[in-house]
Design a protein around this motif. Structure first.
Motif, PDB file in Angstrom:
ATOM      1  N   LEU A  64       0.867  -1.183   0.000  1.00 50.92           N
ATOM      2  CA  LEU A  64       0.000   0.000   0.000  1.00 50.92           C
ATOM      3  C   LEU A  64       0.897   1.223   0.000  1.00 50.92           C
ATOM      4  O   LEU A  64       1.699   1.411   0.910  1.00 50.92           O
ATOM      5  CB  LEU A  64      -0.909   0.010   1.237  1.00 50.92           C
ATOM      6  N   THR A  65       0.760   2.039  -1.041  1.00 50.11           N
ATOM      7  CA  THR A  65       1.613   3.220  -1.153  1.00 50.11           C
ATOM      8  C   THR A  65       0.845   4.384  -1.751  1.00 50.11           C
ATOM      9  O   THR A  65      -0.031   4.191  -2.604  1.00 50.11           O
ATOM     10  CB  THR A  65       2.859   2.930  -2.025  1.00 50.11           C
ATOM     11  N   PRO A  66       1.183   5.588  -1.327  1.00 45.01           N
ATOM     12  CA  PRO A  66       0.668   6.751  -2.038  1.00 45.01           C
ATOM     13  C   PRO A  66       1.489   6.961  -3.303  1.00 45.01           C
ATOM     14  O   PRO A  66       2.615   6.470  -3.418  1.00 45.01           O
ATOM     15  CB  PRO A  66       0.892   7.904  -1.054  1.00 45.01           C
ATOM     16  N   GLU A  67       0.892   7.674  -4.226  1.00 46.00           N
ATOM     17  CA  GLU A  67       1.620   8.133  -5.406  1.00 46.00           C
ATOM     18  C   GLU A  67       2.298   9.442  -5.023  1.00 46.00           C
ATOM     19  O   GLU A  67       1.643  10.376  -4.579  1.00 46.00           O
ATOM     20  CB  GLU A  67       0.632   8.370  -6.547  1.00 46.00           C
ATOM     21  N   ASN A  68       3.613   9.472  -5.140  1.00 44.81           N
ATOM     22  CA  ASN A  68       4.377  10.691  -4.861  1.00 44.81           C
ATOM     23  C   ASN A  68       5.170  11.063  -6.103  1.00 44.81           C
ATOM     24  O   ASN A  68       6.059  10.307  -6.505  1.00 44.81           O
ATOM     25  CB  ASN A  68       5.340  10.479  -3.680  1.00 44.81           C
ATOM     26  N   MET A  72       6.069   5.543  -6.528  1.00 42.42           N
ATOM     27  CA  MET A  72       5.746   5.039  -5.192  1.00 42.42           C
ATOM     28  C   MET A  72       6.405   5.936  -4.148  1.00 42.42           C
ATOM     29  O   MET A  72       7.293   6.731  -4.474  1.00 42.42           O
ATOM     30  CB  MET A  72       6.232   3.596  -5.039  1.00 42.42           C
ATOM     31  N   SER A  73       6.002   5.797  -2.914  1.00 41.25           N
ATOM     32  CA  SER A  73       6.606   6.617  -1.866  1.00 41.25           C
ATOM     33  C   SER A  73       8.087   6.287  -1.736  1.00 41.25           C
ATOM     34  O   SER A  73       8.528   5.176  -2.027  1.00 41.25           O
ATOM     35  CB  SER A  73       5.900   6.384  -0.533  1.00 41.25           C
ATOM     36  N   GLY A  74       8.855   7.258  -1.281  1.00 44.93           N
ATOM     37  CA  GLY A  74      10.282   7.040  -1.063  1.00 44.93           C
ATOM     38  C   GLY A  74      10.524   5.947  -0.034  1.00 44.93           C
ATOM     39  O   GLY A  74      11.476   5.168  -0.141  1.00 44.93           O
ATOM     40  N   ALA A  75       9.651   5.869   0.968  1.00 44.92           N
ATOM     41  CA  ALA A  75       9.789   4.826   1.989  1.00 44.92           C
ATOM     42  C   ALA A  75       9.592   3.437   1.384  1.00 44.92           C
ATOM     43  O   ALA A  75      10.319   2.493   1.720  1.00 44.92           O
ATOM     44  CB  ALA A  75       8.791   5.063   3.121  1.00 44.92           C
ATOM     45  N   VAL A 110       2.374   2.396 -10.596  1.00 47.70           N
ATOM     46  CA  VAL A 110       2.097   1.010 -10.967  1.00 47.70           C
ATOM     47  C   VAL A 110       3.236   0.457 -11.813  1.00 47.70           C
ATOM     48  O   VAL A 110       3.707  -0.660 -11.582  1.00 47.70           O
ATOM     49  CB  VAL A 110       0.740   0.894 -11.704  1.00 47.70           C
ATOM     50  N   ARG A 111       3.703   1.223 -12.771  1.00 51.90           N
ATOM     51  CA  ARG A 111       4.809   0.770 -13.634  1.00 51.90           C
ATOM     52  C   ARG A 111       6.054   0.471 -12.805  1.00 51.90           C
ATOM     53  O   ARG A 111       6.710  -0.555 -12.989  1.00 51.90           O
ATOM     54  CB  ARG A 111       5.101   1.807 -14.712  1.00 51.90           C
ATOM     55  N   ALA A 112       6.383   1.339 -11.851  1.00 50.03           N
ATOM     56  CA  ALA A 112       7.550   1.118 -10.998  1.00 50.03           C
ATOM     57  C   ALA A 112       7.383  -0.139 -10.146  1.00 50.03           C
ATOM     58  O   ALA A 112       8.318  -0.946 -10.031  1.00 50.03           O
ATOM     59  CB  ALA A 112       7.790   2.339 -10.118  1.00 50.03           C
ATOM     60  N   LEU A 113       6.218  -0.314  -9.548  1.00 46.96           N
ATOM     61  CA  LEU A 113       5.975  -1.512  -8.732  1.00 46.96           C
ATOM     62  C   LEU A 113       6.061  -2.777  -9.581  1.00 46.96           C
ATOM     63  O   LEU A 113       6.651  -3.781  -9.162  1.00 46.96           O
ATOM     64  CB  LEU A 113       4.607  -1.428  -8.052  1.00 46.96           C
TER      65      LEU A 113
END
Length: 159
Positions: A64-68, A72-75, A110-113
């Motif tokens: 679960l991540t926000p879009e930043n 994805m989040s830096g965390a 989504v592409r990064a994940l």
């Protein structure tokens, strides 16, 4: 109902929740998992608090991540950076799903994940869920249903 002849499965939730609404999504997901009454244990951790040990014990993972900034989040990226090589050969085929809270369209996230999880050779058990635009209370039911379905499927050996 838990069955004595089935092995308990372990589900890992990696949830970056810097806002109240993201925390509500995480909690809705957990409510759905608990509602399933499945033969599994689950752990929900923030990306900066999770590491290799939790992932090595997992038989399924929910991200679960926000879009930043269309990513994805830096965390979340930090978590992937820390676990990638240590688990690369040991967690191939790991069932995963992602929930992205996107203020825009979520495409870059989504592409990064998908790129990272493809490298890890994880197995998507459903397309990433992108919650776009202004907050909607209905999302809590949606993520609850996702949690319940994933818990049941993992527990029953479907995924």
């Amino acid at each position: 109902m838990k069955s004595a002849d089935k092995q308990t499965k372990n589900l890992l939730i990696i949830a970056h929740c810097p806002s109240e609404n993201l925390a509500r999504l995480r909690d809705g997901l957990i409510s759905g998992i608990e509602k399933a009454g499945a033969n599994l244990t689950f752990t929900a951790k923030a990306p900066l608090d999770a590491g290799v040990d939790e992932l090595m014990q997992a038989e399924g993972v929910i991200l679960l991540t926000p879009e930043n900034l269309s990513y994805m989040s830096g965390a979340m990226k930090d978590w992937f950076d820390r676990v990638y090589y240590p688990v690369l050969d040991n967690k191939q085929g790991l069932p995963c799903i992602a929930i992205v809270r996107a203020g825009h369209d979520g495409t870059g996230t989504v592409r990064a994940l998908q790129t990272i999880t493809t490298g890890l050779r994880w197995r998507w058990v459903q397309e990433p869920v992108v919650l776009r635009g202004a907050w909607q209370e209905a999302w809590l039911d949606e993520v609850g249903e996702i949690g319940e379905a994933i818990a049941t499927a993992l527990s029953e050996g479907i995924i």
